[in-house]
Design a protein around this motif. Sequence first.
Motif, PDB file in Angstrom:
ATOM      1  N   LEU A 172     -11.637  -2.224   0.979  1.00 61.07           N
ATOM      2  CA  LEU A 172     -10.875  -2.409   0.158  1.00 61.07           C
ATOM      3  C   LEU A 172     -10.288  -3.821   0.117  1.00 61.07           C
ATOM      4  O   LEU A 172     -10.014  -4.241   1.207  1.00 61.07           O
ATOM      5  CB  LEU A 172      -9.810  -1.578   0.510  1.00 61.07           C
ATOM      6  CG  LEU A 172     -10.091   0.229   0.176  1.00 61.07           C
ATOM      7  CD1 LEU A 172      -9.024   1.134   0.405  1.00 61.07           C
ATOM      8  CD2 LEU A 172     -10.247   0.393  -1.548  1.00 61.07           C
ATOM      9  N   VAL A 173      -9.990  -4.268  -0.957  1.00 64.12           N
ATOM     10  CA  VAL A 173      -9.291  -5.666  -1.150  1.00 64.12           C
ATOM     11  C   VAL A 173      -7.997  -5.480  -1.437  1.00 64.12           C
ATOM     12  O   VAL A 173      -7.320  -4.650  -2.293  1.00 64.12           O
ATOM     13  CB  VAL A 173      -9.905  -6.633  -2.246  1.00 64.12           C
ATOM     14  CG1 VAL A 173      -9.191  -7.958  -2.262  1.00 64.12           C
ATOM     15  CG2 VAL A 173     -11.568  -6.832  -1.986  1.00 64.12           C
ATOM     16  N   VAL A 174      -6.882  -5.929  -0.546  1.00 62.13           N
ATOM     17  CA  VAL A 174      -5.681  -5.741  -0.729  1.00 62.13           C
ATOM     18  C   VAL A 174      -4.749  -7.013  -0.231  1.00 62.13           C
ATOM     19  O   VAL A 174      -5.241  -7.873   0.450  1.00 62.13           O
ATOM     20  CB  VAL A 174      -5.073  -4.649   0.173  1.00 62.13           C
ATOM     21  CG1 VAL A 174      -5.414  -3.202  -0.337  1.00 62.13           C
ATOM     22  CG2 VAL A 174      -5.263  -4.721   1.779  1.00 62.13           C
ATOM     23  N   GLY A 175      -3.758  -7.659  -1.192  1.00 58.24           N
ATOM     24  CA  GLY A 175      -3.439  -8.847  -0.851  1.00 58.24           C
ATOM     25  C   GLY A 175      -2.360  -9.078   0.105  1.00 58.24           C
ATOM     26  O   GLY A 175      -1.508  -7.985   0.258  1.00 58.24           O
ATOM     27  N   ALA A 176      -2.618 -10.158   0.909  1.00 56.04           N
ATOM     28  CA  ALA A 176      -1.600 -10.498   1.880  1.00 56.04           C
ATOM     29  C   ALA A 176      -0.182 -10.914   1.209  1.00 56.04           C
ATOM     30  O   ALA A 176       0.794 -10.601   2.037  1.00 56.04           O
ATOM     31  CB  ALA A 176      -1.930 -11.509   2.596  1.00 56.04           C
ATOM     32  N   THR A 177       0.088 -10.821  -0.226  1.00 53.16           N
ATOM     33  CA  THR A 177       1.238 -11.007  -0.693  1.00 53.16           C
ATOM     34  C   THR A 177       1.888  -9.823  -0.927  1.00 53.16           C
ATOM     35  O   THR A 177       3.096  -9.698  -1.398  1.00 53.16           O
ATOM     36  CB  THR A 177       0.809 -11.933  -2.053  1.00 53.16           C
ATOM     37  OG1 THR A 177      -0.266 -11.095  -2.740  1.00 53.16           O
ATOM     38  CG2 THR A 177       0.639 -13.128  -2.237  1.00 53.16           C
ATOM     39  N   TYR A 178       1.292  -8.632  -0.584  1.00 52.44           N
ATOM     40  CA  TYR A 178       2.099  -7.430  -0.763  1.00 52.44           C
ATOM     41  C   TYR A 178       1.975  -6.554   0.382  1.00 52.44           C
ATOM     42  O   TYR A 178       1.185  -5.455   0.435  1.00 52.44           O
ATOM     43  CB  TYR A 178       1.345  -6.550  -2.124  1.00 52.44           C
ATOM     44  CG  TYR A 178       1.759  -7.478  -3.289  1.00 52.44           C
ATOM     45  CD1 TYR A 178       3.097  -7.229  -3.909  1.00 52.44           C
ATOM     46  CD2 TYR A 178       0.837  -8.134  -3.852  1.00 52.44           C
ATOM     47  CE1 TYR A 178       3.026  -7.836  -4.968  1.00 52.44           C
ATOM     48  CE2 TYR A 178       0.989  -8.875  -4.976  1.00 52.44           C
ATOM     49  CZ  TYR A 178       2.279  -8.737  -5.666  1.00 52.44           C
ATOM     50  OH  TYR A 178       2.207  -9.420  -6.765  1.00 52.44           O
ATOM     51  N   PRO A 179       2.502  -6.795   1.520  1.00 52.88           N
ATOM     52  CA  PRO A 179       2.318  -6.276   2.760  1.00 52.88           C
ATOM     53  C   PRO A 179       2.758  -4.721   2.749  1.00 52.88           C
ATOM     54  O   PRO A 179       2.070  -3.878   3.416  1.00 52.88           O
ATOM     55  CB  PRO A 179       3.185  -6.873   3.912  1.00 52.88           C
ATOM     56  CG  PRO A 179       3.588  -8.047   3.416  1.00 52.88           C
ATOM     57  CD  PRO A 179       3.485  -8.018   1.811  1.00 52.88           C
ATOM     58  N   ALA A 180       3.881  -4.312   1.990  1.00 54.30           N
ATOM     59  CA  ALA A 180       4.067  -2.754   1.883  1.00 54.30           C
ATOM     60  C   ALA A 180       2.939  -2.117   1.275  1.00 54.30           C
ATOM     61  O   ALA A 180       3.034  -1.092   1.649  1.00 54.30           O
ATOM     62  CB  ALA A 180       5.431  -2.725   0.905  1.00 54.30           C
ATOM     63  N   GLU A 181       2.348  -2.620   0.226  1.00 54.24           N
ATOM     64  CA  GLU A 181       1.245  -1.997  -0.246  1.00 54.24           C
ATOM     65  C   GLU A 181       0.073  -1.884   0.831  1.00 54.24           C
ATOM     66  O   GLU A 181      -0.696  -0.989   0.923  1.00 54.24           O
ATOM     67  CB  GLU A 181       0.727  -2.597  -1.623  1.00 54.24           C
ATOM     68  CG  GLU A 181       1.479  -2.191  -2.689  1.00 54.24           C
ATOM     69  CD  GLU A 181       2.824  -3.046  -3.051  1.00 54.24           C
ATOM     70  OE1 GLU A 181       3.306  -3.550  -2.157  1.00 54.24           O
ATOM     71  OE2 GLU A 181       3.108  -3.001  -4.387  1.00 54.24           O
ATOM     72  N   ILE A 182      -0.074  -2.901   1.580  1.00 48.40           N
ATOM     73  CA  ILE A 182      -1.415  -2.919   2.554  1.00 48.40           C
ATOM     74  C   ILE A 182      -0.903  -1.582   3.579  1.00 48.40           C
ATOM     75  O   ILE A 182      -1.781  -0.785   3.628  1.00 48.40           O
ATOM     76  CB  ILE A 182      -1.294  -4.005   3.382  1.00 48.40           C
ATOM     77  CG1 ILE A 182      -1.372  -5.259   2.537  1.00 48.40           C
ATOM     78  CG2 ILE A 182      -2.273  -4.024   4.578  1.00 48.40           C
ATOM     79  CD1 ILE A 182      -1.737  -6.598   3.316  1.00 48.40           C
ATOM     80  N   GLU A 183       0.519  -1.461   3.969  1.00 48.72           N
ATOM     81  CA  GLU A 183       0.779  -0.299   4.703  1.00 48.72           C
ATOM     82  C   GLU A 183       0.311   1.059   4.133  1.00 48.72           C
ATOM     83  O   GLU A 183      -0.218   1.681   4.741  1.00 48.72           O
ATOM     84  CB  GLU A 183       2.180  -0.485   4.989  1.00 48.72           C
ATOM     85  CG  GLU A 183       2.739   0.588   5.759  1.00 48.72           C
ATOM     86  CD  GLU A 183       3.072  -0.093   7.117  1.00 48.72           C
ATOM     87  OE1 GLU A 183       3.970  -1.125   6.997  1.00 48.72           O
ATOM     88  OE2 GLU A 183       3.065   0.382   8.250  1.00 48.72           O
ATOM     89  N   ARG A 184       0.653   1.125   2.781  1.00 45.71           N
ATOM     90  CA  ARG A 184       0.507   2.179   2.008  1.00 45.71           C
ATOM     91  C   ARG A 184      -1.001   2.648   2.079  1.00 45.71           C
ATOM     92  O   ARG A 184      -1.463   3.699   2.146  1.00 45.71           O
ATOM     93  CB  ARG A 184       1.078   2.148   0.584  1.00 45.71           C
ATOM     94  CG  ARG A 184       0.787   3.131  -0.327  1.00 45.71           C
ATOM     95  CD  ARG A 184       1.803   4.492   0.152  1.00 45.71           C
ATOM     96  NE  ARG A 184       1.461   5.639  -0.797  1.00 45.71           N
ATOM     97  CZ  ARG A 184       1.012   6.759  -0.124  1.00 45.71           C
ATOM     98  NH1 ARG A 184       0.980   6.950   1.245  1.00 45.71           N
ATOM     99  NH2 ARG A 184       0.536   7.592  -0.876  1.00 45.71           N
ATOM    100  N   VAL A 185      -1.833   1.572   1.738  1.00 44.59           N
ATOM    101  CA  VAL A 185      -3.168   1.524   1.702  1.00 44.59           C
ATOM    102  C   VAL A 185      -3.906   2.129   3.173  1.00 44.59           C
ATOM    103  O   VAL A 185      -4.860   2.905   3.128  1.00 44.59           O
ATOM    104  CB  VAL A 185      -4.149   0.332   1.310  1.00 44.59           C
ATOM    105  CG1 VAL A 185      -5.427   0.354   1.572  1.00 44.59           C
ATOM    106  CG2 VAL A 185      -3.685   0.075  -0.126  1.00 44.59           C
ATOM    107  N   ARG A 186      -3.379   1.647   3.990  1.00 51.13           N
ATOM    108  CA  ARG A 186      -3.625   1.947   5.591  1.00 51.13           C
ATOM    109  C   ARG A 186      -3.354   3.232   5.865  1.00 51.13           C
ATOM    110  O   ARG A 186      -4.154   4.079   6.412  1.00 51.13           O
ATOM    111  CB  ARG A 186      -3.039   1.157   6.587  1.00 51.13           C
ATOM    112  CG  ARG A 186      -3.805   0.146   7.291  1.00 51.13           C
ATOM    113  CD  ARG A 186      -5.178   0.774   7.875  1.00 51.13           C
ATOM    114  NE  ARG A 186      -6.143  -0.188   8.407  1.00 51.13           N
ATOM    115  CZ  ARG A 186      -7.433  -0.295   7.771  1.00 51.13           C
ATOM    116  NH1 ARG A 186      -7.821   0.651   7.028  1.00 51.13           N
ATOM    117  NH2 ARG A 186      -8.111  -1.367   8.209  1.00 51.13           N
TER     118      ARG A 186
END
Length: 275
Positions: A189-203
């Motif tokens: 998956l591609v997730v932006g470093a500009t949105y760490p909260a969403e990276i956490e959610r994706v994880r």
Amino acid sequence: MTFLEMLADAQQRNRSMLCVGLDPEPSRLPGRMAGDASKIHDFCARIVDATADLVIAFKPQIAYFAAHRAEDQLERLVMHIRQVAPHVPVILDAKRGDIGSTAEQYAKEAFERYGADAVTLSPFMGFDSVQPYLQYRGKGAFLLCRTSNPGGDDLQNQQLAGLPGQPRLYEHIAKLAQTHWNTNGQLGLVVGATYPAEIERVRQIAPTVPLLIPGIGAQGGDAIATVKAGWRANAPIVVNSSRAILYAGKGDDFMDAARDAAMKTRDQLQAARGG
Ligand SMILES: O=C(O)c1cc(=O)[nH]c(=O)n1[C@@H]1O[C@H](COP(=O)(O)O)[C@@H](O)[C@H]1O
């Protein structure tokens, strides 16, 4: 070796989660190369030489080559990477997405013409648009999920009222990549470093797939928050920086400057794993 095996090998050998993005813009080439599109290969090859022992992957962005009629230079560049860094995987950033018959051609372009190990894809047209890439066993495919740009909100953050729990679109894509669509374990998956909260959610939703995370460096994403949100011992993250490394130097010292910037970023990402 499969793409995942190459990632694991490069991560360990180079102690790195850093991906150097190869986005050559002729007007920004250093010194005497400036403005000369015929030097795209030479510039990128020198960046590869300067950073090959510091990276988990290289990510050429196809538009920077195609826009300057430099596709042949991209082919030569991938061959150069094979020679100087055979253990480092190449992610072709093409963001393709089309009906199956056309996707077959795009897959051929990525994996046969350019010899890439993985590709970026838009999941917008559905599973049959992704499937042709999965016919290439062992190759990787990163689906755009929560992109680094502000406009990513326009669609990716919308809730899907028709699905149980009304997930946001990016949450739904993460779930598909972790489960039904990941028929041979090739998806990321591609997730932006500009949105760490969403990276956490994706994880949370996709605990084991590899994440390609652009947006540190020129786009101002938080490298440390990115690692804390996305890194897990059993799931690789590939954190991309392009311009901040490519154009760290403007003159003949550009290789040293790129190496220095890459090393600092690599070390910063590694350090964030521990704390
Ligand atoms: O798929 C990508 O690589 C990508 C996805 C995304 O959400 N945001 C994003 O910036 N990218 C790419 O990552 C690179 C970022 O470049 P820099 O901002 O110069 O580090 C570019 O090649 C973008 O096309």
